[in-house]
Design an enzyme around this catalytic site. Structure first.
Site, PDB file in Angstrom:
ATOM      1  N   CYS A  79       0.768  -1.258  -0.096  1.00 18.69           N
ATOM      2  CA  CYS A  79      -0.069  -0.133  -0.015  1.00 18.69           C
ATOM      3  C   CYS A  79       0.861   1.046  -0.043  1.00 18.69           C
ATOM      4  O   CYS A  79       0.293   2.403  -0.107  1.00 18.69           O
ATOM      5  CB  CYS A  79      -0.823   0.040   1.350  1.00 18.69           C
ATOM      6  SG  CYS A  79      -2.358  -1.187   1.069  1.00 18.69           S
ATOM      7  N   CYS A 118      -2.554   9.410   7.103  1.00 20.02           N
ATOM      8  CA  CYS A 118      -1.277   9.046   7.896  1.00 20.02           C
ATOM      9  C   CYS A 118      -1.477   9.046   9.402  1.00 20.02           C
ATOM     10  O   CYS A 118      -0.888   8.450  10.182  1.00 20.02           O
ATOM     11  CB  CYS A 118      -0.272   9.915   7.675  1.00 20.02           C
ATOM     12  SG  CYS A 118       0.418   9.666   5.849  1.00 20.02           S
TER      13      CYS A 118
END
Ligand code: FES
Lengths: 389, 288
Positions: free
Chosen positions: B35, B106
């Site tokens: 990913c 994130c």
């Protein structure tokens, strides 16, 4: 040119050459007349356009300047060629393209699929090469147009457009090539080719952004994309961007006169960078086809590290402007479609960097990169949970 | 162009607490190299296992992934597990000043690394009574987005923790929907449900019972919003002449009318559109 940065992203765009700017200037200031007007005041504008068309025709080896239509750039030229073919090739509803095309062609094809056209995409091998036998099998009497890029923007591969054009014509299909990366970097010979359409973009060869051209082989049926005034012989409406066209002409002249020496210089810089990185960084991999590549392009992957992090560090350390195929830099959440198409190992997929040189780069630029990059890769690998024994 | 705050850049260039803690009680690992980002978080606890005395990390990812992980370790050190359990991804973003919205995933990944570490701790010390996560996760734990392996529970969690109101935001926060896009209708449904609304009207599935009036209206809408614009872009057009029960009568115009070979394909295409959105029993007929 800008001495504040080391600009090695010339497949994205290039600086305007000083000579080009100079060629444009009169048409941004004194000679603002509309080239279609009849009085002598407009004469220089019309003359500049005539010369630009001639220079561009010579650069791509066209039969004559009348085969060039000035447009706003590569994307418009691609759209104009492909959409025209779908209109003039009555009864044919298929398109053949490739998986490595620029989004300018790829997304156009996808939108055409939604409108009911059938599009096939040529696959590529691990070096990014297409297979002409696959193409042969996919082109049929129903194919309206085949569109293959002349060279790939990410990995630099040069594609067999002349051969594919012949295969297309054998089945009565038209052939188009998005050549924005090739024009000015490698010689083209359109005169005796079967290529019907070819897209050109100014800002890839030191002319300004927002100008380009479409080569259309003489007598190939064409339906204009932009309809209105009679400019460009009724093939592309809109008052001409005279200054930019004059700039494109100058850029074409410069490319024509320097191409051979420039290619040698570009290849030398590229190879110096590549061999330097291969020997100083852990687990590097060069992407693309080394035997048939643009001389200015280096696409290299570093395992276990991520491209955006590399680029940002590289910029802060040495003001290097390059690009990456990682997910975080493509503007989407997925890594480059080209690198995925060549089946690049996922460990290296996110850590790819593309350097693309121009005539304005120097050996000192390469050496700066060779000094700055290896410690960055080492640092980021230390941070990474992967790639350790 | 990068749009990072000074604090993000600081933590990216000089990440705090890097590396492995050999005798860590809890290790949490999320994300993967496929990913494009991953965090491994190490936690060293106090004697009584109530306080985090040391945290460290390893990260594979972009600048904001590195900065988020670095920030996370700074936030966690010195916190009791009870305090830590109350944190959310927003705390990481706040600590860094701000993260670009497209990079919020994130910060979400940072919090997930902590949750994974807590699960690891529980596994190693089953007798420990860990503070429950501040919020019950709701929704099934089925994968909704296959491109990025995102579960319904995670989507609901990012909606709740960050007050999200659009699918685009959900993609920014969780990546779900950012690949092939096939899962977007499903995300829309989850979002609508989470916001307490019904699914948007476009989800009208073929086969649902509609009365005649609704059907006519829907067909008209489809012609105006989907079918005609597509053809017009091609230089053609189509006119909706009449709707008679399941029979939809149309007239081709512009280039479509002149092009005989297109006629059949076109009829089938329009019919397919109507089957998909309105009803499978519709028949399209051309009148001249
Ligand atoms: S399944 Fe979610 S983006 Fe592909």
């Amino acid at each position: 040119m800008n001495d504040d940065v080391i600009y090695v992203d010339n497949n994205a765009t290039t600086c305007i050459a000083p000579e080009v700017l100079q060629a444009m200037q009169p048409f941004l200031t004194r000679y603002y007349g509309n080239p279609s007007s009849i009085y002598p005041f407009s004469g220089p504008a019309a003359e500049a356009m005539r010369q630009a068309r001639e220079a561009l025709a010579e650069l791509i080896g066209a039969d004559g300047p009348d085969e060039l239509i000035f447009t706003s750039g590569g994307s418009e030229s691609n759209n104009a060629a492909i959409l025209s073919a779908l209109q003039t090739q009555i009864g044919r509803r298929k398109i053949l393209s490739s998986v490595v095309e620029h989004p300018a062609v790829l997304n156009l094809c996808r939108s055409l699929q939604k409108r009911g056209y059938q599009v096939d995409y040529l696959s590529v091998d691990s070096r990014g090469r297409i297979d002409l036998d696959e193409a042969k099998a996919l082109i049929s009497e129903e194919t309206a147009i085949v569109s293959l890029m002349a060279a790939n923007n990410e990995i630099g591969n040069i594609y067999p457009i002349y051969e594919l054009a012949e295969l297309a014509h054998a089945k009565g299909a038209l052939f188009h090539s998005d050549a924005v990366q090739s024009v000015g970097k490698v010689p083209l010979h359109l005169r005796d080719s079967q290529i019907d359409f070819l897209s050109i973009s100014g800002h890839k060869l030191h002319a300004p952004k927002g100008i380009g051209a479409l080569y259309r082989k003489r007598f190939v049926p064409f339906k204009p994309l932009i309809i209105g005034g009679h400019q460009e012989h009724g093939l592309r409406a809109g008052t001409e961007n005279v200054a930019a066209i004059a700039g494109l002409g100058e850029a074409a002249r410069m490319a024509m006169s320097d191409m051979a020496e420039e290619a040698i210089q570009l290849r030398r810089l590229r190879d110096r960078l590549e061999s330097g990185l291969l020997s100083s960084c852990p687990d590097p991999k060069v992407n693309g086809d080394p035997s048939s590549r643009l001389p200015n392009t280096c696409n290299i992957s570093f395992k276990y590290v991520e491209g955006e992090a590399i680029l940002l560090r590289l910029y802060l350390a040495a003001k290097v402007c390059a690009s990456s195929g990682s997910a975080c830099t493509t503007g989407s959440l997925e890594p480059s479609h080209v690198l995925r198409a060549i089946g690049l190992d996922y460990k290296a997929l996110h850590g790819s960097i593309r350097f693309s040189f121009s005539r304005y780069n120097t050996e000192a630029d390469v050496d700066t990169i060779l000094q700055a990059l290896p410690p960055i890769i080492k640092d980021l690998r230390e941070l990474s949970p992967f790639g350790r024994q | 162009m990068w749009n990072y705050t000074d604090k993000v850049m600081d933590h990216f260039l000089k990440p705090r607490n890097i590396g492995v803690i050999e005798d860590a009680e809890a290790v949490g690992e999320v994300g993967n190299i496929v990913c494009g980002d991953a965090i491994k978080l190490y936690l060293k606890l106090s004697e009584d296992k109530k306080t985090i005395v040391k945290a460290s990390f390893q990260t594979f990812g972009c600048a904001s992934a590195i900065a988020s992980a670095s920030a996370l370790t700074e936030i966690l050190q010195g916190k009791t597990l009870l305090e830590a359990a109350a944190l959310s991804n927003q705390d990481i973003a706040d600590f860094l000043g701000e993260l670009p919205e497209a990079k919020m995933h994130c910060s979400v990944m940072g919090m997930e690394a902590f949750q994974a570490a807590m699960q690891d701790l529980q596994k190693k010390f089953p007798e420990l009574e860990l503070p429950a996560a501040a919020h019950e996760t709701q929704g099934e734990d089925r994968v909704v987005c296959h491109c990025f392996n995102v579960s319904e529970a995670k989507i609901r969690e990012v909606i709740r923790a960050n007050n999200l109101t659009s699918v685009e935001q959900i993609t920014h926060y969780s990546k779900a929907g950012g690949g092939c896009g096939e899962c977007i209708p499903e995300i829309e449904k989850i979002l609508a449900d989470a916001l307490g609304k019904k699914a948007p009207a476009t989800a009208t599935a073929a086969g649902t019972k509609m009365n005649n009036l609704q059907k006519i209206k829907l067909i008209q809408e489809l012609f105006d919003s989907v079918i005609r614009p597509s053809l017009q872009a091609d230089g053609g057009d189509i006119e909706l002449v009449d709707i008679d029960g399941d029979k939809v009568l149309v007239r081709l115009q512009g280039r479509c009318a002149a092009c005989h070979s297109a006629e059949q394909t076109l009829r089938l295409w329009v019919e397919a559109k109507l089957h998909e959105k309105v009803s499978a029993s519709i028949i399209v007929e051309e009148v001249r």
